[in-house]
Design an enzyme around this catalytic site. Sequence first.
Site, PDB file in Angstrom:
ATOM      1  N   LEU A   1      47.732  44.926  46.494  1.00 32.73           N
ATOM      2  CA  LEU A   1      48.323  43.638  46.114  1.00 32.73           C
ATOM      3  C   LEU A   1      47.476  42.918  45.064  1.00 32.73           C
ATOM      4  O   LEU A   1      47.604  41.711  44.867  1.00 32.73           O
ATOM      5  CB  LEU A   1      48.523  42.763  47.361  1.00 32.73           C
ATOM      6  CG  LEU A   1      49.394  43.403  48.458  1.00 32.73           C
ATOM      7  CD1 LEU A   1      49.499  42.501  49.674  1.00 32.73           C
ATOM      8  CD2 LEU A   1      50.800  43.740  47.936  1.00 32.73           C
TER       9      LEU A   1
ATOM     10  N   ASP B   1      48.471  43.887  36.229  1.00 35.25           N
ATOM     11  CA  ASP B   1      48.010  42.947  37.244  1.00 35.25           C
ATOM     12  C   ASP B   1      47.514  41.633  36.637  1.00 35.25           C
ATOM     13  O   ASP B   1      47.827  40.544  37.130  1.00 35.25           O
ATOM     14  CB  ASP B   1      46.895  43.588  38.085  1.00 35.25           C
ATOM     15  CG  ASP B   1      47.400  44.818  38.825  1.00 35.25           C
ATOM     16  OD1 ASP B   1      48.628  45.025  38.851  1.00 35.25           O
ATOM     17  OD2 ASP B   1      46.577  45.573  39.364  1.00 35.25           O
TER      18      ASP B   1
HETATM   19  P1  NG1 Z   1      46.340  48.326  42.221  1.00 32.89           P
HETATM   20  O1  NG1 Z   1      47.453  48.638  43.114  1.00 32.89           O
HETATM   21  O2  NG1 Z   1      45.998  46.866  42.249  1.00 32.89           O
HETATM   22  O3  NG1 Z   1      45.162  49.204  42.397  1.00 32.89           O
HETATM   23  C1  NG1 Z   1      46.560  49.650  39.861  1.00 32.89           C
HETATM   24  C2  NG1 Z   1      46.300  49.154  38.448  1.00 32.89           C
HETATM   25  C3  NG1 Z   1      47.601  48.746  37.732  1.00 32.89           C
HETATM   26  C4  NG1 Z   1      48.651  49.836  37.839  1.00 32.89           C
HETATM   27  C5  NG1 Z   1      48.815  50.248  39.318  1.00 32.89           C
HETATM   28  C6  NG1 Z   1      49.783  51.382  39.507  1.00 32.89           C
HETATM   29  C7  NG1 Z   1      44.240  47.947  37.884  1.00 32.89           C
HETATM   30  C8  NG1 Z   1      43.535  46.655  37.919  1.00 32.89           C
HETATM   31  N1  NG1 Z   1      45.441  47.972  38.469  1.00 32.89           N
HETATM   32  O4  NG1 Z   1      46.901  48.567  40.694  1.00 32.89           O
HETATM   33  O5  NG1 Z   1      47.323  48.446  36.389  1.00 32.89           O
HETATM   34  O6  NG1 Z   1      48.321  50.940  37.041  1.00 32.89           O
HETATM   35  O7  NG1 Z   1      47.564  50.640  39.885  1.00 32.89           O
HETATM   36  O8  NG1 Z   1      51.024  51.037  39.003  1.00 32.89           O
HETATM   37  O9  NG1 Z   1      43.723  48.917  37.362  1.00 32.89           O
END
Ligand code: NG1
Length: 419
Positions: free
Chosen positions: A141, A187
């Site tokens: 999240l 994000d």
């Molecule tokens: P989360 O789920 O917060 O680890 C990550 C990446 C996003 C995106 C998603 C998959 C970061 C900060 N966040 O999110 O950019 O690639 O995975 O859709 O690297």
Amino acid sequence: MIDAERRIATLAHTPHLELLRQRFEENYGSSERATLVVAPGRVNLMGDHIDYNGLSVLPMAIQRHMALLYRERDDRSVRLVSSDPRFPNREFQLADQIAPGEEGDWSDYARAACQAIVQRYQVGRGFDAVIHSDIPIAAGLASSSALLVASALAALHANDVWTEKMELAVVLAEAEHYVGTRGGGMDQAICLAARRHSASRIDFDPLRLTAHPIPPEWHFVIAFSLVRAEKSGAALETYNLRTEESGQALQGMTDSLGHSGEIDSYSDLLAEYHANELIAKSGDVLDETLMRRFVHVVTEGMRVRQAEKALHSYDMRAFGELMSESHESLRESFEVSTPELDELVEIAVRAGAVGARLTGAGLGGSVVALCSDSKSKKVLKALADRFYKKRNKRRDLGAALDDLMFVAEPSAGASVTPL
Ligand code: NG1
């Protein structure tokens, strides 16, 4: 970012303001002239593992926040105190190069933000801050991006620097690479610029958000798998491997189509060829693994467009079906699901959700399920009975059910409010 209405709304929606003030006063003296920064978590509704490939995504901010109360200092020190005892107090100096803390230290997200703000805007005034968050950690999240965004806003406002949100989102997407992830920009962008009651389609290069209202009777239920998707260790490695693999798949396709050096992004490739044509060809050109990654990226990109249309036409069933297809693709082709995420998806759908999928990076974390308002109680109850209570017999969940699963409220992006 600050107007009277927003200010009142922000304060009214910060249930932990008193706690923040108290912690601030215990650590730094009076909280007069302190400023409150609030940065939301997010749930991605469609389009996972494609932002770093430059394709559009469809997330929304949620009603869980990182709240940071700060006061500027006269020197370059940044002092941080968390309300969570797992995160010890930290201090560092604003500089062009800020050294990370010990392996995987929580303050690295603040260090990343401050380093980027110093490099870009040459600021030199530090701040004292206390933070409190109710975004579940490592649950998919985006709690870490919320900390990064909140710290960046504190560093900027402490130095009276004003920036445009999209410009800042681009700076912060790059800034987060400091911690070792080669992520995309979803994000940071949604955290900064989300609109209340809406999901946003985010386009990259150039970065742009287009808000779409969520019908009030659509309930998005978030449920945590109890498996933390820590971006240190195995999850980080797999995440970065997927970014590499999708890049190699693109390269393989452009080479075979005679476009090496000319086409270097998925969007350019999709502008030139029909997706189905590319998918058909990928089986001949790529090895099995790269072919699967390629198929996920291309089909997930299509699902974002289709989901946006379904949202526009209030077609909940179509949106739900796309969510389930997306989960299947993330599980089968991109291999980032886990048995727990699959189980949650199945329970939600059996209980009446029109569709469900893992959200965010996967490899643990949470799922999001779509159901009508009349079904959401039933879905929550099924999740509680068939997933959480079953596990609770064997171990202590350590958190109330309300923290493990809840109906997401499409919320506004980050705000800065002088008290
Ligand atoms: P989360 O789920 O917060 O680890 C990550 C990446 C996003 C995106 C998603 C998959 C970061 C900060 N966040 O999110 O950019 O690639 O995975 O859709 O690297």
